[in-house]
Design a protein around this motif. Structure first.
Motif, PDB file in Angstrom:
ATOM      1  N   UNK A 205      33.074  -7.706  -7.503  1.00 47.64           N
ATOM      2  CA  UNK A 205      34.453  -8.049  -7.875  1.00 47.64           C
ATOM      3  C   UNK A 205      34.951  -9.405  -6.947  1.00 47.64           C
ATOM      4  N   UNK A 206      34.444  -9.278  -5.885  1.00 42.45           N
ATOM      5  CA  UNK A 206      34.632 -11.189  -5.443  1.00 42.45           C
ATOM      6  C   UNK A 206      34.279 -12.207  -6.236  1.00 42.45           C
ATOM      7  N   UNK A 207      33.128 -12.451  -7.056  1.00 47.58           N
ATOM      8  CA  UNK A 207      32.727 -13.037  -7.795  1.00 47.58           C
ATOM      9  C   UNK A 207      33.976 -13.305  -8.535  1.00 47.58           C
ATOM     10  N   UNK A 208      34.568 -12.036  -9.231  1.00 44.78           N
ATOM     11  CA  UNK A 208      34.435 -12.813 -10.845  1.00 44.78           C
ATOM     12  C   UNK A 208      36.048 -12.654 -10.023  1.00 44.78           C
ATOM     13  N   UNK A 209      37.040 -12.503  -8.922  1.00 42.32           N
ATOM     14  CA  UNK A 209      38.054 -12.458  -8.227  1.00 42.32           C
ATOM     15  C   UNK A 209      38.468 -14.062  -8.397  1.00 42.32           C
ATOM     16  N   UNK A 210      37.342 -14.801  -7.369  1.00 41.16           N
ATOM     17  CA  UNK A 210      36.842 -16.143  -7.535  1.00 41.16           C
ATOM     18  C   UNK A 210      37.034 -17.719  -8.308  1.00 41.16           C
ATOM     19  N   UNK A 211      36.123 -16.783  -8.987  1.00 39.96           N
ATOM     20  CA  UNK A 211      36.693 -17.095 -10.518  1.00 39.96           C
ATOM     21  C   UNK A 211      36.907 -17.931 -10.865  1.00 39.96           C
ATOM     22  N   UNK A 212      37.961 -16.494 -11.237  1.00 41.45           N
ATOM     23  CA  UNK A 212      39.296 -16.862 -11.922  1.00 41.45           C
ATOM     24  C   UNK A 212      40.568 -17.235 -11.548  1.00 41.45           C
ATOM     25  N   UNK A 213      40.135 -17.315  -9.773  1.00 39.11           N
ATOM     26  CA  UNK A 213      40.948 -18.279  -8.824  1.00 39.11           C
ATOM     27  C   UNK A 213      40.718 -19.372  -9.746  1.00 39.11           C
ATOM     28  N   UNK A 214      39.549 -20.009  -9.176  1.00 39.03           N
ATOM     29  CA  UNK A 214      38.998 -21.624  -9.768  1.00 39.03           C
ATOM     30  C   UNK A 214      39.583 -21.754 -10.693  1.00 39.03           C
ATOM     31  N   UNK A 215      39.243 -21.350 -11.720  1.00 40.64           N
ATOM     32  CA  UNK A 215      39.565 -21.778 -13.414  1.00 40.64           C
ATOM     33  C   UNK A 215      41.310 -21.652 -13.589  1.00 40.64           C
ATOM     34  N   UNK A 216      41.811 -20.897 -12.968  1.00 43.58           N
ATOM     35  CA  UNK A 216      43.335 -21.233 -13.048  1.00 43.58           C
ATOM     36  C   UNK A 216      43.971 -22.233 -12.384  1.00 43.58           C
ATOM     37  N   UNK A 217      43.167 -22.112 -11.016  1.00 45.64           N
ATOM     38  CA  UNK A 217      43.817 -23.495 -10.674  1.00 45.64           C
ATOM     39  C   UNK A 217      43.715 -24.850 -11.266  1.00 45.64           C
ATOM     40  N   UNK A 218      42.720 -25.302 -11.899  1.00 49.95           N
ATOM     41  CA  UNK A 218      42.875 -26.608 -12.366  1.00 49.95           C
ATOM     42  C   UNK A 218      43.765 -26.210 -13.261  1.00 49.95           C
ATOM     43  N   UNK A 219      43.874 -25.199 -14.319  1.00 53.55           N
ATOM     44  CA  UNK A 219      44.715 -24.910 -15.424  1.00 53.55           C
ATOM     45  C   UNK A 219      46.129 -24.563 -15.157  1.00 53.55           C
ATOM     46  N   UNK A 220      46.373 -24.541 -14.049  1.00 53.80           N
ATOM     47  CA  UNK A 220      47.951 -24.459 -13.119  1.00 53.80           C
ATOM     48  C   UNK A 220      48.220 -25.580 -12.627  1.00 53.80           C
ATOM     49  N   UNK A 221      47.253 -26.603 -12.695  1.00 55.63           N
ATOM     50  CA  UNK A 221      47.167 -27.893 -11.775  1.00 55.63           C
ATOM     51  C   UNK A 221      47.290 -29.517 -13.129  1.00 55.63           C
ATOM     52  N   UNK A 222      48.994 -29.832 -12.492  1.00 54.80           N
ATOM     53  CA  UNK A 222      49.225 -30.310 -13.983  1.00 54.80           C
ATOM     54  C   UNK A 222      48.620 -31.411 -13.216  1.00 54.80           C
ATOM     55  N   UNK A 223      48.405 -32.184 -12.096  1.00 52.54           N
ATOM     56  CA  UNK A 223      47.828 -33.058 -10.880  1.00 52.54           C
ATOM     57  C   UNK A 223      47.282 -33.686 -12.172  1.00 52.54           C
ATOM     58  N   UNK A 224      45.770 -32.313 -11.729  1.00 54.80           N
ATOM     59  CA  UNK A 224      44.834 -32.906 -11.409  1.00 54.80           C
ATOM     60  C   UNK A 224      43.684 -33.054 -13.172  1.00 54.80           C
ATOM     61  N   UNK A 225      44.842 -31.648 -14.276  1.00 47.57           N
ATOM     62  CA  UNK A 225      44.990 -32.086 -15.742  1.00 47.57           C
ATOM     63  C   UNK A 225      45.208 -33.152 -16.093  1.00 47.57           C
TER      64      UNK A 225
END
Length: 392
Positions: A205-225
């Motif tokens: 669950x830790x692996x899944x949650x933190x991996x999902x957070x990393x993906x969302x952090x890229x996708x929700x960060x317009x400046x990174x994109x």
């Protein structure tokens, strides 16, 4: 006429991109809280950290003067309303008996390089507790993406868990050991009597949650994109150059992500956010005027790696204050999610941009494309830079 149609299609596509992603210039994962939990034999200490705006959303009546801020006097005079909030939003049970939370202190503080409000709460129980349960209910529809990073401590042990809207219950074994009040005459055996720190979450669950957070952090960060789009534009149709630029960016942000998460190096979001916007302005400027500044092009890989390090501090912002105890799995999982999210963006964006570039068959039109798209990238980066500097 055909060229004008092509240009119109391209500009429409870019307008849609900025309409979707360009409106947000706030720090990433702005809805973040922390829960520092200390498990004892007959009590549970809960240090709750919330952003001021989240506390205002959950408890608007605490803002007595209506200025949109919570003063020290309003915190000090809000004992009853804070007690009601804790009673409603934070339920702690010991052996299935509901504990009464007593707020020992309410104050402004700093956590994870961010100004926050800390509520120190204590739950006492009459008998030693074999199992605690915490139900975290700070979800009222205004902030469905809110997360709280729970650092659970028991004696010398600690573990980090993530609380969100779909996983807002923590279950912990009680602590029976020397630090909890076992007779000191037990000597060396007292450490052996301490219960292991056990929660209901697993490593998967830790692996899944933190991996999902990393993906969302890229996708929700317009400046990174946008910065990634700038790198793709810089590579034009050269796949080898794009690989080198993206690799430099990845290496850069991976280094500072690790250093920052381990608390070996850090920068305040008040500094990092404007620098990220500045990186977007720079990559746009370099795309347009590389021929006039040949030295910039020769150092493009190094500069990209340096900007990657700056973005790494932005990635690591969410991990500050959560890396007590076992850090390897959360750190690896979050970085993995960032790379997966970045790769997904590249898989979608690269073919589209290359296809559009092929539409511009002459060199002059390709120059027009480069100047037009890079100008839009630069304008957006400049807008964020000014906004973030003013907000400091």
């Amino acid at each position: 006429m055909r060229f004008r149609v092509q240009a119109g299609v391209v500009l429409a596509a870019l307008w849609m991109f900025f309409a979707i992603f360009g409106g947000t210039a706030e720090a990433h994962f702005s809805s973040t809280g922390f829960s520092d939990i200390t498990v004892k034999d007959k009590s549970l200490e809960y240090n709750l950290f919330l952003l001021e705006k989240e506390l205002l959303e959950a408890l608007p009546t605490i803002d007595q003067d209506g200025n949109g801020q919570i003063s020290e006097s309003e915190l000090a005079g809000g004992d009853k309303v804070l007690d009601a909030l804790i009673y409603d939003r934070l339920i702690v049970t010991g052996n299935s008996n509901v504990g009464t939370g007593i707020i020992l202190a309410a104050k402004h503080t700093e956590k994870a390089k961010m100004p926050m409000i800390e509520l120190d709460i204590n739950y006492d129980f009459a008998e030693p507790v074999d199992r605690y349960m915490v139900q975290y209910n700070f979800y009222d529809g205004t902030n469905p993406d809110h997360r709280s990073f729970a650092t659970i401590r028991m004696g010398q042990q600690s573990i980090v868990q993530i609380i969100n809207s779909s996983n807002n219950i923590l279950q912990m074994e009680g602590y029976h050991g020397a630090a909890a009040g076992v007779d000191s005459q037990a000597g060396d055996n007292s450490e052996q009597q301490a219960s292991p720190l056990v929660t209901s979450s697993s490593w998967t669950s830790v692996l899944k949650e933190y991996t999902q957070m990393g993906m969302e952090h890229i996708w929700s960060g317009a400046d990174h994109l946008l910065f990634l789009c700038g790198l793709i534009l810089a590579a034009r149709t050269s796949g080898w150059k794009m690989l080198k630029l993206i690799s430099a960016f990845t290496v850069g942000h991976s280094i500072t992500l690790v250093l920052s998460a381990l608390d070996l190096a850090s920068l305040s979001p008040l500094i990092v956010e404007p620098l990220i916007a500045l990186s977007i302005v720079f990559v746009a400027f370099e795309n347009m005027f590389r021929k006039r500044f040949p030295k910039l092009e020769s150092k493009q890989i190094v500069v990209t790696a340096l900007f990657g390090m700056i973005h790494g501090f932005g990635f690591a912002e969410i991990l500050h204050g959560t890396m007590a105890g076992n850090i390897a799995l959360p750190l690896f999982s979050f970085n993995l999610g960032v790379e997966i999210g970045q790769l997904a963006v590249l898989v979608i964006v690269v073919p589209v941009l290359w296809l559009i570039l092929k539409l511009f068959t002459t060199q002059s039109r390709q120059v027009w494309w480069t100047y037009g798209t890079s100008s839009l990238v630069g304008i957006m980066g400049l807008y964020w830079l000014v906004e973030r500097v003013i907000a400091i």
